[in-house]
Each structure stands twice: as C-alpha cells, then as structure tokens.
Design a protein around this motif. Structure first.
Motif, PDB file in Angstrom:
ATOM      1  N   LYS A   1      22.776  37.051  53.196  1.00 16.73           N
ATOM      2  CA  LYS A   1      22.198  38.047  52.282  1.00 16.73           C
ATOM      3  C   LYS A   1      23.273  38.969  51.718  1.00 16.73           C
ATOM      4  O   LYS A   1      23.309  39.226  50.509  1.00 16.73           O
ATOM      5  N   ALA A   2      24.161  39.453  52.557  1.00 12.44           N
ATOM      6  CA  ALA A   2      25.234  40.342  52.090  1.00 12.44           C
ATOM      7  C   ALA A   2      26.133  39.630  51.086  1.00 12.44           C
ATOM      8  O   ALA A   2      26.536  40.225  50.070  1.00 12.44           O
ATOM      9  N   GLU A   3      26.435  38.381  51.333  1.00 12.06           N
ATOM     10  CA  GLU A   3      27.288  37.598  50.417  1.00 12.06           C
ATOM     11  C   GLU A   3      26.582  37.380  49.073  1.00 12.06           C
ATOM     12  O   GLU A   3      27.200  37.503  48.014  1.00 12.06           O
ATOM     13  N   LEU A   4      25.302  37.051  49.119  1.00 12.98           N
ATOM     14  CA  LEU A   4      24.552  36.849  47.876  1.00 12.98           C
ATOM     15  C   LEU A   4      24.474  38.142  47.082  1.00 12.98           C
ATOM     16  O   LEU A   4      24.705  38.155  45.867  1.00 12.98           O
ATOM     17  N   ASP A   5      24.143  39.227  47.772  1.00 14.44           N
ATOM     18  CA  ASP A   5      24.013  40.518  47.098  1.00 14.44           C
ATOM     19  C   ASP A   5      25.346  40.984  46.518  1.00 14.44           C
ATOM     20  O   ASP A   5      25.391  41.502  45.401  1.00 14.44           O
ATOM     21  N   ALA A   6      26.425  40.768  47.230  1.00 17.30           N
ATOM     22  CA  ALA A   6      27.750  41.175  46.736  1.00 17.30           C
ATOM     23  C   ALA A   6      28.134  40.414  45.473  1.00 17.30           C
ATOM     24  O   ALA A   6      28.874  40.929  44.634  1.00 17.30           O
ATOM     25  N   ARG A   7      27.608  39.197  45.322  1.00 20.35           N
ATOM     26  CA  ARG A   7      27.905  38.366  44.151  1.00 20.35           C
ATOM     27  C   ARG A   7      26.869  38.539  43.038  1.00 20.35           C
ATOM     28  O   ARG A   7      26.947  37.885  42.008  1.00 20.35           O
ATOM     29  N   GLY A   8      25.862  39.365  43.267  1.00 18.39           N
ATOM     30  CA  GLY A   8      24.826  39.583  42.259  1.00 18.39           C
ATOM     31  C   GLY A   8      23.906  38.401  42.071  1.00 18.39           C
ATOM     32  O   GLY A   8      23.329  38.209  41.001  1.00 18.39           O
ATOM     33  N   ILE A   9      23.734  37.594  43.108  1.00 17.55           N
ATOM     34  CA  ILE A   9      22.922  36.383  43.015  1.00 17.55           C
ATOM     35  C   ILE A   9      21.470  36.719  43.332  1.00 17.55           C
ATOM     36  O   ILE A   9      21.169  37.305  44.373  1.00 17.55           O
ATOM     37  N   GLY A  10      20.600  36.341  42.423  1.00 12.20           N
ATOM     38  CA  GLY A  10      19.179  36.582  42.604  1.00 12.20           C
ATOM     39  C   GLY A  10      18.348  35.311  42.564  1.00 12.20           C
ATOM     40  O   GLY A  10      17.157  35.336  42.839  1.00 12.20           O
ATOM     41  N   GLN A  11      19.001  34.191  42.216  1.00 12.39           N
ATOM     42  CA  GLN A  11      18.310  32.906  42.129  1.00 12.39           C
ATOM     43  C   GLN A  11      19.025  31.896  43.012  1.00 12.39           C
ATOM     44  O   GLN A  11      20.242  31.707  42.876  1.00 12.39           O
TER      45      GLN A  11
END
Length: 174
Positions: free
Chosen positions: A95-105
């Motif tokens: 989750k932290a990695e996705l959020d840091a990259r701005g990934i929502g999909q």
C-alpha cells in the motif's frame, strides 16, 4: 484518471514444478509475458508479489522454487513485494509503495486464484483501488470436487460481480 500498475501475484518457480504444475501453465506464462511487455512499453509499473513460505517449503525464501519464474523475470528497478499471507497488503509495503507512486488502479494476474489472487483483489477494492482482474491470466490447481477451470470461472464470476472489472489479457489497456 489515476495511474495504473500491473500486479503479478506469486508466479514463482515451484508453481510450475512436476508432478502437477499450475493449470494451463504455458498459456498463463504466455499471457503474463504479453501483459508485462505491453505494460513496460506503456511505462506502466510492473509490481511483483512473491510469497515467502515457511522454512523447508518449496517457496521458502532462498529456495529455488521461491524465485519468480524466469519467463517473467523482473527488470532492474521493478518492485518486488514479499508476503507471508494470501493478502498482498497484509504486513507488507504494498500500500505504501502504491500510494507513493500515485497508483490508484491495479491490473491483477497471477497465482493462486482462490487464495492470493482472490484475497488481494478483495483487499485492494476495500482499500479504494480500482481493480481490473485479468480473467484469463490467473490460475490454480484442481481440487477433489472442482476442476481448476471451474475454480477460475467461479472466482471470475464472484470477483467480477463486486470487487473487480473483468478483462481478458488481450483487451487490457495500458
């Protein structure tokens, strides 16, 4: 539109070992190779999830079976998230990695349909991610009462009814 990532779940060497490799193994690898190549060409992040089994298990860290399958080897700089449970978010950095990259999909594929793919799909939806499940790029093994094809079809129906958009590998848009 938020950024996408391709999430490849638990496609590790031991899943392809005799005497019973994962169902439709060659087609699964072919579809994953195509998805990965198209994601990379579109500069969509490819994220690998790697299951870490207990000591002595075929997928224990460091064991040959634990390695990500060589047909889909991560490139330098591609993220590998290690997990111990079916939920790829549970006690991991995902989750932290996705959020840091701005990934929502998240576009999801991998192994094992009724455990890690199902649980991660449900959790991602609960976390607010838009989830696309590649309906022909996840797999499992037959059980006593159900064939692998039946398990896959059932999970596509269940997950696609509530938690994810279903798309065939050839129709995934990056």
């Amino acid at each position: 539109m938020s950024k996408q990532a391709l999430l490849i779940i638990d496609v590790q060497n031991c899943m392809f070992d005799p005497p019973e490799p994962v169902y439709d193994a060659d087609q699964l690898l072919n579809r994953l190779q195509g998805l990965i190549a198209r994601a990379r060409a579109a500069q969509t992040p490819v994220i690998y999830v790697q299951h870490c089994g207990p000591e002595g298990a075929p997928h224990a860290p460091g064991a040959p079976g634990w390695q990500i399958h060589p047909a889909i080897t991560p490139q330098s700089g591609e993220l590998i998230v290690q997990k111990r449970m079916p939920d790829s978010f549970y006690e991991t950095t995902l989750k932290a990695e996705l959020d840091a990259r701005g990934i929502g999909q998240l576009i999801m594929a991998g192994i094992q349909t009724e455990y890690c793919v199902d649980t991660t799909c449900r959790r991602a939806a609960s976390e607010g991610y838009a989830v696309t499940l590649v309906q022909d790029a996840h797999s499992t093994w037959s059980k006593e009462d159900l064939t692998a094809a039946q398990i896959i079809a059932h999970h596509n129906w269940v997950l696609g009814d509530w938690f994810a958009k279903l798309v065939s590998a050839e129709d995934v848009q990056f």
